[in-house]
Scaffold this active site. Structure first.
Site, PDB file in Angstrom:
ATOM      1  N   SER A  51       0.796  -1.233   0.000  1.00  0.00           N
ATOM      2  CA  SER A  51       0.000   0.000   0.000  1.00  0.00           C
ATOM      3  C   SER A  51       0.827   1.280   0.000  1.00  0.00           C
ATOM      4  O   SER A  51       0.311   2.337  -0.343  1.00  0.00           O
ATOM      5  CB  SER A  51      -0.919   0.021   1.225  1.00  0.00           C
ATOM      6  OG  SER A  51      -0.160  -0.097   2.404  1.00  0.00           O
TER       7      SER A  51
ATOM      8  N   ASP B  34      -3.812   7.828   7.877  1.00  0.00           N
ATOM      9  CA  ASP B  34      -4.614   6.920   8.695  1.00  0.00           C
ATOM     10  C   ASP B  34      -3.663   6.220   9.670  1.00  0.00           C
ATOM     11  O   ASP B  34      -2.529   6.654   9.829  1.00  0.00           O
ATOM     12  CB  ASP B  34      -5.461   5.957   7.829  1.00  0.00           C
ATOM     13  CG  ASP B  34      -4.618   5.013   6.972  1.00  0.00           C
ATOM     14  OD1 ASP B  34      -3.422   4.815   7.288  1.00  0.00           O
ATOM     15  OD2 ASP B  34      -5.158   4.470   5.988  1.00  0.00           O
TER      16      ASP B  34
ATOM     17  N   HIS C  57      -0.783   4.631   7.173  1.00  0.00           N
ATOM     18  CA  HIS C  57      -0.228   5.196   5.938  1.00  0.00           C
ATOM     19  C   HIS C  57       0.122   6.676   6.012  1.00  0.00           C
ATOM     20  O   HIS C  57      -0.639   7.472   6.567  1.00  0.00           O
ATOM     21  CB  HIS C  57      -1.223   4.955   4.801  1.00  0.00           C
ATOM     22  CG  HIS C  57      -1.557   3.503   4.624  1.00  0.00           C
ATOM     23  ND1 HIS C  57      -2.759   2.960   5.030  1.00  0.00           N
ATOM     24  CD2 HIS C  57      -0.820   2.491   4.127  1.00  0.00           C
ATOM     25  CE1 HIS C  57      -2.754   1.650   4.763  1.00  0.00           C
ATOM     26  NE2 HIS C  57      -1.585   1.341   4.222  1.00  0.00           N
TER      27      HIS C  57
END
Ligand SMILES: *[C@@H]1O[C@H](CO)[C@@H](O)[C@H](O)[C@H]1NC(C)=O
Ligand SMILES: *[C@@H]1O[C@H](CO)[C@@H](O)[C@H](O)[C@H]1NC(C)=O
Length: 370
Positions: free
Chosen positions: A41, A345, A348
């Site tokens: 990610s 978040d 991330h």
């Protein structure tokens, strides 16, 4: 007086224009014609939008600060409020400001010929990690890359495609999920944990990383950037389980030891080492992408880098665990100015931290490819 001034300034302006043209985008673009990305990610620009997994971010407020591209301020599947480091790196090489996700049906070969992302949020070097969330494992990312190579050949012709593939920059970034989502999260039953210590597991992951780098090289890659792990224990998600909200040192120790191993691997694969000594050969350059150092710096002294909050993420009521579907437009307490936060978040980075990481990488390692 004013005529004289204008006359004397003109050569200077022309000289500056000349310098600007010489150092401008065409020269940079010729050196690295494409940025090709593999991993998780931290570098996925939207592939998970097109696969069946629960690990998605194609909804608000993800992407709310994205200021480039056709859909400014819209979610793209990037796990951030805006662009990722790979997007800034692409731009720094004079290429487009967004690296297209390979699975995006709107990404045609014209746009994929200057950049293609095969990464998938939730992926790891270990197949078992990627299987936890049904995301693209490394071998599948490589399969898609092989398909891309064939498509690039028919799009550009064999000779030109070979040049593109050998001059392109390959960015590989994963490993955090192997530890946080797999090794440490699956204590009962997962073979990796019951059979091995954290450092033996690192050895296993690095073995997969080496095979992966060699496979890319065999397919024509010559410029590789293998990225290390961040201080995993300082991600908001891990801080929130630690007493007093401090970083979980155990995870940072594991990250540093994995990174030491990756540095050794990079040194061995780099062209400086002859093929006989384990180097890739054929003029291949391999660099180590340091993520740990810059994130540690920001966490230790946020103010020095213009950040205000590093302990929790911007998104959600607490910023301590929300990510993916838990970070959504129904979260009323999401912060207003993500520019003050290092984390978007619970896991991330914000666009701002991504930009910092990209700048630092350009300054310290990737400049060798400019
Ligand atoms: C991961 O799975 C693929 C597909 O089953 C397999 O070919 C590959 O060898 C596996 N990788 C490792 C390191 O076990
Ligand atoms: C990168 O280098 C530029 C020019 O020296 C400097 O202004 C900038 O602060 C550096 N960025 C980082 C993140 O190190």
């Amino acid at each position: 007086m004013s005529t004289t001034l204008r006359h004397s300034l003109l050569p200077i302006i022309l000289l500056q224009l000349h310098v600007a043209l010489l150092s401008g985008e065409p020269a940079a673009a010729a050196k690295v014609p494409a940025v090709i990305v593999f991993g998780d990610s931290t570098v996925d620009t939207g592939n998970n939008n097109y696969i069946s997994t629960l690990l998605k971010s194609d909804f608000s407020p993800y992407g709310r600060d994205l200021r480039v591209g056709p859909s400014g301020g819209q979610p793209t599947g990037r796990f951030s409020n805006g662009r990722l480091a790979v997007d800034f790196i692409s731009e720094a090489f004079g290429l487009p400001p967004l690296v297209p996700a390979y699975l995006d049906p709107n990404a045609d070969m014209a746009s994929l010929s200057t950049g293609a992302c095969f990464a998938s949020a939730g992926a790891g070097y270990d197949n078992a990690t990627s299987d936890l969330f049904s995301v693209l494992p490394v071998w599948k990312q490589l399969e898609y890359f092989k398909e891309y190579v064939a498509r690039l050949r028919s799009f550009q012709g064999d000779a030109k495609a070979k040049e593109t593939l050998s001059e392109a920059l390959y960015i590989v970034s994963m490993g955090t999920n192997d530890y946080l989502e797999n090794y440490y999260a699956m204590p009962s039953g997962h073979a990796a944990r019951s059979a091995t210590s954290a450092s033996e597991y690192a050895g296993y992951l690095l073995g997969v990383a080496e095979s992966f780098a060699r496979a890319l090289h065999a397919l024509g890659a010559r410029k590789l950037d293998l990225n290390g792990l961040p201080p995993m224990g300082c991600l908001p998600l891990e801080r929130h389980v630690a007493p007093g909200g401090t970083c979980t040192e155990e995870y940072n120790v594991v990250a540093r030891s994995f990174n030491d191993g990756l540095r050794d691997l990079v040194a061995r694969l780099d062209a400086a080492g002859e093929v006989d000594d384990g180097g890739l050969g054929d003029g291949a350059r391999v660099v180590y992408g340091d993520v740990y150092g810059p994130v540690e710096e920001v966490v230790a002294d946020p103010g020095a880098h213009g950040f205000e909050v590093v302990g929790v993420g911007c998104c959600g009521a607490t910023g301590r665990f929300e990510m993916g579907y838990m970070c959504n437009s129904a979260s009323p307490l999401t912060c207003e100015d993500a520019g003050k936060y290092a984390f978007w978040d619970a896991i991330h980075p914000t666009e701002r931290l991504h930009r910092f990481l990209a700048d630092r990488k350009m300054n310290t390692t990737l400049y060798v490819f400019l």
